[in-house]
Motif scaffolding. Structure first.
Motif, PDB file in Angstrom:
ATOM      1  N   HIS A   1       8.378  -4.234  -4.050  1.00 16.07           N
ATOM      2  CA  HIS A   1       6.809  -4.517  -4.128  1.00 16.07           C
ATOM      3  C   HIS A   1       6.304  -4.709  -2.706  1.00 16.07           C
ATOM      4  CE1 HIS A   1       7.297  -6.653  -8.123  1.00 16.07           C
ATOM      5  NE2 HIS A   1       7.337  -5.309  -8.573  1.00 16.07           N
ATOM      6  N   ARG A   2       7.024  -5.208  -1.820  1.00 20.57           N
ATOM      7  CA  ARG A   2       6.284  -5.237  -0.396  1.00 20.57           C
ATOM      8  C   ARG A   2       6.132  -3.790   0.070  1.00 20.57           C
ATOM      9  NH1 ARG A   2       4.858  -9.840   1.835  1.00 20.57           N
ATOM     10  NH2 ARG A   2       6.313 -11.192   0.548  1.00 20.57           N
ATOM     11  N   MET A   3       7.114  -2.847   0.214  1.00 18.29           N
ATOM     12  CA  MET A   3       7.467  -1.752   0.570  1.00 18.29           C
ATOM     13  C   MET A   3       6.144  -0.863  -0.159  1.00 18.29           C
ATOM     14  SD  MET A   3       9.546  -0.262   2.372  1.00 18.29           S
ATOM     15  CE  MET A   3      11.188  -0.465   1.947  1.00 18.29           C
ATOM     16  N   ALA A   4       5.826  -1.028  -1.404  1.00 20.17           N
ATOM     17  CA  ALA A   4       4.848  -0.277  -2.218  1.00 20.17           C
ATOM     18  C   ALA A   4       3.545  -0.757  -1.551  1.00 20.17           C
ATOM     19  CB  ALA A   4       4.693  -0.675  -3.662  1.00 20.17           C
ATOM     20  N   ALA A   5       3.357  -2.193  -1.432  1.00 22.10           N
ATOM     21  CA  ALA A   5       2.032  -2.519  -0.804  1.00 22.10           C
ATOM     22  C   ALA A   5       1.940  -2.224   0.485  1.00 22.10           C
ATOM     23  CB  ALA A   5       2.050  -4.196  -0.928  1.00 22.10           C
ATOM     24  N   VAL A   6       2.660  -1.953   1.310  1.00 22.54           N
ATOM     25  CA  VAL A   6       2.590  -1.541   2.858  1.00 22.54           C
ATOM     26  C   VAL A   6       2.051  -0.246   2.808  1.00 22.54           C
ATOM     27  CG1 VAL A   6       3.506  -1.167   4.907  1.00 22.54           C
ATOM     28  CG2 VAL A   6       4.068  -3.420   3.767  1.00 22.54           C
ATOM     29  N   HIS A   7       2.866   0.843   1.910  1.00 29.96           N
ATOM     30  CA  HIS A   7       2.602   2.126   1.764  1.00 29.96           C
ATOM     31  C   HIS A   7       0.966   2.179   1.444  1.00 29.96           C
ATOM     32  CE1 HIS A   7       6.744   3.393   0.875  1.00 29.96           C
ATOM     33  NE2 HIS A   7       6.573   3.637   2.080  1.00 29.96           N
ATOM     34  N   LEU A   8       0.756   1.446   0.325  1.00 31.51           N
ATOM     35  CA  LEU A   8      -0.929   1.594  -0.171  1.00 31.51           C
ATOM     36  C   LEU A   8      -1.521   1.230   0.809  1.00 31.51           C
ATOM     37  CD1 LEU A   8      -2.598   2.185  -2.749  1.00 31.51           C
ATOM     38  CD2 LEU A   8      -2.215  -0.335  -3.257  1.00 31.51           C
ATOM     39  N   ALA A   9      -1.267   0.000   1.621  1.00 31.08           N
ATOM     40  CA  ALA A   9      -2.191  -0.643   2.632  1.00 31.08           C
ATOM     41  C   ALA A   9      -2.403   0.597   3.760  1.00 31.08           C
ATOM     42  CB  ALA A   9      -1.844  -1.466   3.254  1.00 31.08           C
TER      43      ALA A   9
ATOM     44  N   ARG B   1      -3.169  -7.090  -2.568  1.00 35.00           N
ATOM     45  CA  ARG B   1      -2.485  -8.490  -3.230  1.00 35.00           C
ATOM     46  C   ARG B   1      -1.692  -7.829  -4.805  1.00 35.00           C
ATOM     47  NH1 ARG B   1      -7.645  -9.626  -1.677  1.00 35.00           N
ATOM     48  NH2 ARG B   1      -7.482 -11.256  -0.208  1.00 35.00           N
ATOM     49  N   TRP B   2      -0.897  -8.560  -5.101  1.00 35.73           N
ATOM     50  CA  TRP B   2      -0.195  -8.149  -6.228  1.00 35.73           C
ATOM     51  C   TRP B   2       0.306  -9.874  -6.720  1.00 35.73           C
ATOM     52  CZ3 TRP B   2       2.065  -7.371  -1.581  1.00 35.73           C
ATOM     53  CH2 TRP B   2       3.419  -7.866  -1.415  1.00 35.73           C
ATOM     54  N   THR B   3       0.867  -9.727  -8.183  1.00 34.24           N
ATOM     55  CA  THR B   3       1.486 -10.886  -8.681  1.00 34.24           C
ATOM     56  C   THR B   3       2.976 -10.805  -9.065  1.00 34.24           C
ATOM     57  OG1 THR B   3      -0.759 -11.495  -9.374  1.00 34.24           O
ATOM     58  CG2 THR B   3       1.242 -12.634 -10.106  1.00 34.24           C
ATOM     59  N   GLU B   4       3.739 -11.792  -8.684  1.00 32.04           N
ATOM     60  CA  GLU B   4       5.183 -11.220  -8.770  1.00 32.04           C
ATOM     61  C   GLU B   4       5.788 -12.620  -9.286  1.00 32.04           C
ATOM     62  OE1 GLU B   4       7.354  -9.594  -5.730  1.00 32.04           O
ATOM     63  OE2 GLU B   4       8.852 -10.906  -6.118  1.00 32.04           O
ATOM     64  N   ALA B   5       6.304 -12.818 -10.656  1.00 25.94           N
ATOM     65  CA  ALA B   5       6.758 -13.884 -11.365  1.00 25.94           C
ATOM     66  C   ALA B   5       5.721 -14.777 -11.087  1.00 25.94           C
ATOM     67  CB  ALA B   5       8.122 -14.074 -10.769  1.00 25.94           C
ATOM     68  N   GLU B   6       4.636 -15.018 -11.257  1.00 29.43           N
ATOM     69  CA  GLU B   6       3.512 -15.840 -11.222  1.00 29.43           C
ATOM     70  C   GLU B   6       3.256 -16.393  -9.890  1.00 29.43           C
ATOM     71  OE1 GLU B   6       4.164 -18.996 -14.094  1.00 29.43           O
ATOM     72  OE2 GLU B   6       4.242 -17.339 -15.704  1.00 29.43           O
ATOM     73  N   ARG B   7       3.683 -15.586  -8.849  1.00 30.03           N
ATOM     74  CA  ARG B   7       3.441 -15.786  -7.416  1.00 30.03           C
ATOM     75  C   ARG B   7       2.754 -14.782  -6.995  1.00 30.03           C
ATOM     76  NH1 ARG B   7       8.280 -15.755  -3.545  1.00 30.03           N
ATOM     77  NH2 ARG B   7       8.714 -14.095  -4.978  1.00 30.03           N
ATOM     78  N   ALA B   8       1.494 -15.171  -6.320  1.00 32.56           N
ATOM     79  CA  ALA B   8       0.428 -14.354  -5.623  1.00 32.56           C
ATOM     80  C   ALA B   8       0.802 -13.939  -4.339  1.00 32.56           C
ATOM     81  CB  ALA B   8      -0.872 -14.715  -5.555  1.00 32.56           C
ATOM     82  N   LEU B   9       1.047 -12.697  -4.211  1.00 28.80           N
ATOM     83  CA  LEU B   9       1.495 -12.251  -2.732  1.00 28.80           C
ATOM     84  C   LEU B   9       0.620 -11.304  -2.129  1.00 28.80           C
ATOM     85  CD1 LEU B   9       5.344 -11.557  -3.852  1.00 28.80           C
ATOM     86  CD2 LEU B   9       4.470 -13.401  -2.403  1.00 28.80           C
ATOM     87  N   SER B  10       0.613 -11.055  -0.830  1.00 33.22           N
ATOM     88  CA  SER B  10      -0.402 -10.081  -0.348  1.00 33.22           C
ATOM     89  C   SER B  10       0.497  -9.515   1.199  1.00 33.22           C
ATOM     90  CB  SER B  10      -1.676 -10.731   0.094  1.00 33.22           C
ATOM     91  OG  SER B  10      -1.418 -11.679   0.892  1.00 33.22           O
ATOM     92  N   GLU B  11      -0.131  -8.305   1.315  1.00 34.02           N
ATOM     93  CA  GLU B  11       0.227  -7.772   2.497  1.00 34.02           C
ATOM     94  C   GLU B  11      -1.272  -7.274   3.421  1.00 34.02           C
ATOM     95  OE1 GLU B  11       2.855  -6.987   4.527  1.00 34.02           O
ATOM     96  OE2 GLU B  11       4.165  -7.772   3.254  1.00 34.02           O
ATOM     97  N   GLN B  12      -1.159  -7.197   4.693  1.00 31.34           N
ATOM     98  CA  GLN B  12      -2.402  -6.896   5.375  1.00 31.34           C
ATOM     99  C   GLN B  12      -2.063  -5.876   6.441  1.00 31.34           C
ATOM    100  OE1 GLN B  12      -4.494 -10.898   6.583  1.00 31.34           O
ATOM    101  NE2 GLN B  12      -5.770 -10.290   5.011  1.00 31.34           N
ATOM    102  N   VAL B  13      -2.984  -5.006   6.774  1.00 42.56           N
ATOM    103  CA  VAL B  13      -2.766  -4.002   7.744  1.00 42.56           C
ATOM    104  C   VAL B  13      -4.085  -4.144   8.446  1.00 42.56           C
ATOM    105  CG1 VAL B  13      -1.990  -1.613   8.560  1.00 42.56           C
ATOM    106  CG2 VAL B  13      -0.953  -2.853   6.546  1.00 42.56           C
ATOM    107  N   GLU B  14      -4.324  -4.122   9.821  1.00 44.23           N
ATOM    108  CA  GLU B  14      -5.455  -4.091  10.368  1.00 44.23           C
ATOM    109  C   GLU B  14      -5.292  -3.099  11.586  1.00 44.23           C
ATOM    110  OE1 GLU B  14      -6.583  -7.765  12.453  1.00 44.23           O
ATOM    111  OE2 GLU B  14      -8.747  -7.165  12.013  1.00 44.23           O
ATOM    112  N   ALA B  15      -6.662  -2.413  11.752  1.00 42.37           N
ATOM    113  CA  ALA B  15      -6.627  -1.338  12.711  1.00 42.37           C
ATOM    114  C   ALA B  15      -7.881  -1.850  13.718  1.00 42.37           C
ATOM    115  CB  ALA B  15      -6.686  -0.218  12.584  1.00 42.37           C
ATOM    116  N   LEU B  16      -7.972  -1.492  15.005  1.00 41.80           N
ATOM    117  CA  LEU B  16      -9.454  -1.746  15.599  1.00 41.80           C
ATOM    118  C   LEU B  16      -9.670  -0.364  16.160  1.00 41.80           C
ATOM    119  CD1 LEU B  16      -8.733  -4.832  17.723  1.00 41.80           C
ATOM    120  CD2 LEU B  16     -10.173  -4.650  15.860  1.00 41.80           C
ATOM    121  N   VAL B  17     -11.111   0.084  16.082  1.00 42.21           N
ATOM    122  CA  VAL B  17     -11.788   1.311  16.143  1.00 42.21           C
ATOM    123  C   VAL B  17     -12.630   1.266  17.515  1.00 42.21           C
ATOM    124  CG1 VAL B  17     -12.353   3.519  15.664  1.00 42.21           C
ATOM    125  CG2 VAL B  17     -11.114   2.035  14.040  1.00 42.21           C
ATOM    126  N   VAL B  18     -12.521   1.943  18.418  1.00 38.69           N
ATOM    127  CA  VAL B  18     -13.754   1.971  19.550  1.00 38.69           C
ATOM    128  C   VAL B  18     -14.737   2.870  19.185  1.00 38.69           C
ATOM    129  CG1 VAL B  18     -13.847   2.156  22.031  1.00 38.69           C
ATOM    130  CG2 VAL B  18     -11.776   1.317  21.042  1.00 38.69           C
TER     131      VAL B  18
END
Lengths: 193, 119
Positions: B34-42, B100-117
């Motif tokens: 799930h985390r891999m899919a979330a990171v791809h998506l992000a 964000r996604w839910t897995e076995a009633e646990r809310a999980l999330s992944e974040q990716v951030e970038a700064l642009v000049v």
């Protein structure tokens, strides 16, 4: 003078039986781990490719207009406000200018079903979403010499339904060593322009 | 006989103590996928946002349902993504993608951030 006693035949047999049990267990574990690794590798590759196509398709549709969208089995054509470089531009009155047509369609490349994308600039930029002429269908883009980009490999189905929101369904599948791996993604997109 | 019994008891203790690890390993593998899919998506949302250029970047959100079928087992997960573009004076913009996604009633999330000049 000491005498060392060797192993009896029953002891040897028991030892061999135990060793073969342990080795069989280890071999099964090894085969399972190889299969698991392969399954993970193939499913991740499918997933990545499917999500990349879904992300781009969603963005294009979200920037489009339902009046400027034609869907056909296995493809779609739509108007886009971005130019061929990818920039958005407004006219002097702040109205968004429509600059090109985009076509998505499924086609085999080297025997593998792929999702392809082609673009064609509008002859003249328009300040309203372009109504697609009858001749501008998926077949037109399929047969045109316009260069294409491959968005996803092993993509079996592309379904677009609804007007606003537009529902997208992408199905990727691949068979490796007689095992079928299938990834289906669905998303609803609201066209904003 | 005594040696055999001691060996059997020891083997039993080891096996019983390892048994609870199996479900944890299985859960860990599912979470990893799930985390891999979330990171791809992000990452894809981040790349799409960055490709719009400094002036054209905008906040957006959406969701994707992903059904994976492996060996006739279907696993369906809904991923909600949110792209937030914020100004960071004097000349920066941040793009924060949260999935964000839910897995076995646990809310999980992944974040990716970038700064642009600013160009």
């Amino acid at each position: 003078m000491s005498r060392r006693r060797g192993l009896t035949l029953p002891e040897m047999l028991v030892a061999c039986a135990l060793a073969s049990l342990v080795l069989t267990g280890l071999a099964t574990l090894f085969v399972q781990s190889v299969r698991y690794h392969r399954a993970l590798e193939v499913s991740l590759e499918l997933q990545q490719s499917n999500l990349a196509a879904m992300a781009l398709l969603s963005r294009d549709l979200s920037e489009g207009n339902p009046a400027s969208l034609r869907t056909e089995p296995g493809g779609l054509v739509m108007g886009s406000p971005r130019d061929l470089v990818g920039n958005l531009q407004a006219d002097s009155q702040g109205r968004l200018m429509w600059r090109k047509y985009i076509c998505y369609y499924l086609a085999p490349i080297n025997g593998v079903n792929c999702l392809l994308r082609k673009e064609q600039a509008l002859p003249v930029p328009l300040d309203t979403a372009p109504i697609l002429p009858d001749t501008l269908d998926v077949l037109f883009f399929r047969t045109s010499a316009t260069p294409y980009s491959v968005l996803a490999r092993n993509l079996e189905q592309l379904e677009i339904s609804g007007s606003n929101p537009v529902s997208i369904r992408l199905v990727s599948s691949r068979t490796v060593a007689n095992e079928l791996f299938r990834i289906e993604s669905r998303s609803d997109v609201v066209a904003k322009n | 006989m005594l040696e055999m019994m001691v060996a059997t008891v020891l083997a039993g203790v080891i096996l019983v103590s390892l048994a609870p690890l199996l479900p944890q390993l299985s859960r860990g593998a599912v979470t990893g996928r799930h985390r891999m899919a979330a990171v791809h998506l992000a990452q894809q949302q981040l790349e799409l946002t960055l490709s719009q250029g400094y002036a054209g970047m905008s906040s957006t959100s959406g969701s994707i349902v992903l059904d994976s079928t492996i060996r006739d087992v279907v696993q369906s997960t809904r991923y909600d993504y949110e792209v937030v573009v914020a100004d960071r004076p004097p000349d920066l913009r941040s793009v924060l993608v949260t999935v964000r996604w839910t897995e076995a009633e646990r809310a999980l999330s992944e974040q990716v951030e970038a700064l642009v000049v600013s160009p």
